[in-house]
Structures are given as structure tokens and as C-alpha cells.
Enzyme design. Structure first.
Site, PDB file in Angstrom:
ATOM      1  N   HIS A 108      -6.745 -30.132  75.474  1.00  0.00           N
ATOM      2  CA  HIS A 108      -7.540 -31.541  75.439  1.00  0.00           C
ATOM      3  C   HIS A 108      -7.176 -32.669  76.482  1.00  0.00           C
ATOM      4  O   HIS A 108      -6.061 -32.712  77.053  1.00  0.00           O
ATOM      5  CB  HIS A 108      -7.136 -32.315  74.073  1.00  0.00           C
ATOM      6  CG  HIS A 108      -7.740 -31.489  72.828  1.00  0.00           C
ATOM      7  ND1 HIS A 108      -7.853 -31.943  71.418  1.00  0.00           N
ATOM      8  CD2 HIS A 108      -8.325 -30.092  72.699  1.00  0.00           C
ATOM      9  CE1 HIS A 108      -8.311 -30.919  70.804  1.00  0.00           C
ATOM     10  NE2 HIS A 108      -8.584 -29.927  71.553  1.00  0.00           N
TER      11      HIS A 108
ATOM     12  N   GLU B  99      -6.062 -35.585  76.322  1.00  0.00           N
ATOM     13  CA  GLU B  99      -5.149 -36.540  75.916  1.00  0.00           C
ATOM     14  C   GLU B  99      -3.907 -35.428  76.237  1.00  0.00           C
ATOM     15  O   GLU B  99      -2.758 -36.228  76.705  1.00  0.00           O
ATOM     16  CB  GLU B  99      -5.148 -36.728  74.644  1.00  0.00           C
ATOM     17  CG  GLU B  99      -6.229 -37.695  73.967  1.00  0.00           C
ATOM     18  CD  GLU B  99      -7.436 -36.806  73.607  1.00  0.00           C
ATOM     19  OE1 GLU B  99      -7.940 -37.412  72.630  1.00  0.00           O
ATOM     20  OE2 GLU B  99      -7.595 -35.487  73.832  1.00  0.00           O
TER      21      GLU B  99
ATOM     22  N   CYS C  30      -7.245 -36.074  67.951  1.00  0.00           N
ATOM     23  CA  CYS C  30      -7.190 -35.051  66.759  1.00  0.00           C
ATOM     24  C   CYS C  30      -5.891 -35.173  66.403  1.00  0.00           C
ATOM     25  O   CYS C  30      -4.915 -35.636  66.940  1.00  0.00           O
ATOM     26  CB  CYS C  30      -7.754 -33.703  67.162  1.00  0.00           C
ATOM     27  SG  CYS C  30      -6.583 -33.160  68.552  1.00  0.00           S
TER      28      CYS C  30
ATOM     29  N   CYS D 177      -3.392 -34.126  69.045  1.00  0.00           N
ATOM     30  CA  CYS D 177      -2.976 -34.928  70.292  1.00  0.00           C
ATOM     31  C   CYS D 177      -2.352 -36.178  69.653  1.00  0.00           C
ATOM     32  O   CYS D 177      -1.172 -36.660  70.130  1.00  0.00           O
ATOM     33  CB  CYS D 177      -4.241 -35.612  70.697  1.00  0.00           C
ATOM     34  SG  CYS D 177      -5.078 -34.079  71.806  1.00  0.00           S
TER      35      CYS D 177
END
Length: 166
Positions: free
Chosen positions: A60, A62, A90, A93
């Protein structure tokens, strides 16, 4: 001494940097989420989703930005840093954000089904965790939302074309 004030103009500016990263993801046919890490008014890391490209569910925006920021600082602790992300983080993260001790998170569009910064749940200020991190949502929200909306509309159209044999 006065507490740090939130500078909404800076939030707007740095979210623009995250949006540029999200646009890169879009071009790579990745879910268009971008992230930047800022410390002392400077971007020290920038990334976009690369889950499909790297065949890695943890890639991801992040997570990639966190790894870059840790390398830039030579430490896993990211005290004094702010994470800007175009979409609410999410749970994975958010867990990494708490663990690395960010000072603050700023995101564009909320994720009411899977967001962990106040959307579906709030891991950033979960009782009992070793750190909490305030979050500011809705920064450049419409731009972030439209990027995601357009991406998924295009993906559905492509899927429909493939299923019809076009």
C-alpha cells in the site's frame, strides 16, 4: 508554549503531493492511492499503491512511504512526521502508523467500510496501544474521491468489455 497549530494551507499543499502519487498509481492500473511523509515542512518519502505491480498485498502507498521515511531518517521511529494519504488508511497501515509513532495523519477521502482512522474503526487512538495519532480527514476530499471513482468506473468498463469479448 502554545500547542502546534494545524496549518490547513500546508495540508492542502501536501495532499497535492499525495494526489500526484495517486495519479501515478492510476497510470499503472493500481488503485489510485498516494502517500507522502512530511517532517519539518519537507517531504521525506513519497509512494503510491503497488500491490499489483509487486504482487504484494502489503504494498500500500502508506506502507511503502513508511519504509522510505524510515530509511531517510535511519530509524523506525517516525516521531515528528505527518503522513498524508489520499484515502483513509486501512487497519494494516493504521497499525504501522501507530507502531512507528507518527505525530499526525491527514487523509482525503474516508473509507466507511475498511478505514481504520475513524471510518469503520479508529486504530489510531485505540485504548491500550502504546501510541495514539490524531487524524484529519476530508482534505481535498472531492479530488481524492473522483480519482478513485473514475478508476473503478474504468476498471468495471474494461471488465465488461472482456466479458463480452470486445
Amino acid at each position: 508554549m502554545e500547542p502546534n497549530l494545524i496549518d490547513l494551507e500546508s495540508d492542502h499543499f501536501f495532499m497535492g503531493e499525495a494526489l500526484r502519487q495517486a495519479a501515478k498509481a492510476y497510470l499503472e492500473e493500481e488503485v489510485p492511492v498516494g502517500a507522502v511523509v512530511v517532517r519539518s515542512g519537507r517531504v521525506i518519502a513519497r509512494a503510491f499503491n503497488q500491490v499489483e505491480t509487486l504482487k504484494d498485498a502489503t504494498a500500500h502507498a502508506e506502507m511503502l512511504a513508511i519504509t522510505q521515511a524510515e530509511a531517510a531518517l535511519g530509524d523506525w521511529r517516525l516521531n515528528g512526521c505527518t503522513l498524508y494519504a489520499t484515502k483513509e488508511p486501512c487497519p494494516m497501515c493504521a497499525g504501522a502508523i501507530v507502531h512507528t509513532r507518527f505525530d499526525r495523519v491527514v487523509f482525503g477521502v474516508a473509507d466507511l467500510k475498511g478505514g481504520a482512522a475513524g471510518g469503520a474503526l479508529n486504530l489510531l487512538s485505540w485504548p491500550g496501544l502504546n501510541h495514539s495519532c490524531p487524524a484529519t480527514g476530508g482534505v481535498r476530499e472531492e479530488e481524492c474521491r473522483m480519482l478513485l471513482k473514475n478508476f473503478f468506473a474504468e476498471q468495471r468498463a474494461k471488465s465488461n468489455e472482456r466479458s463480452r469479448g470486445d
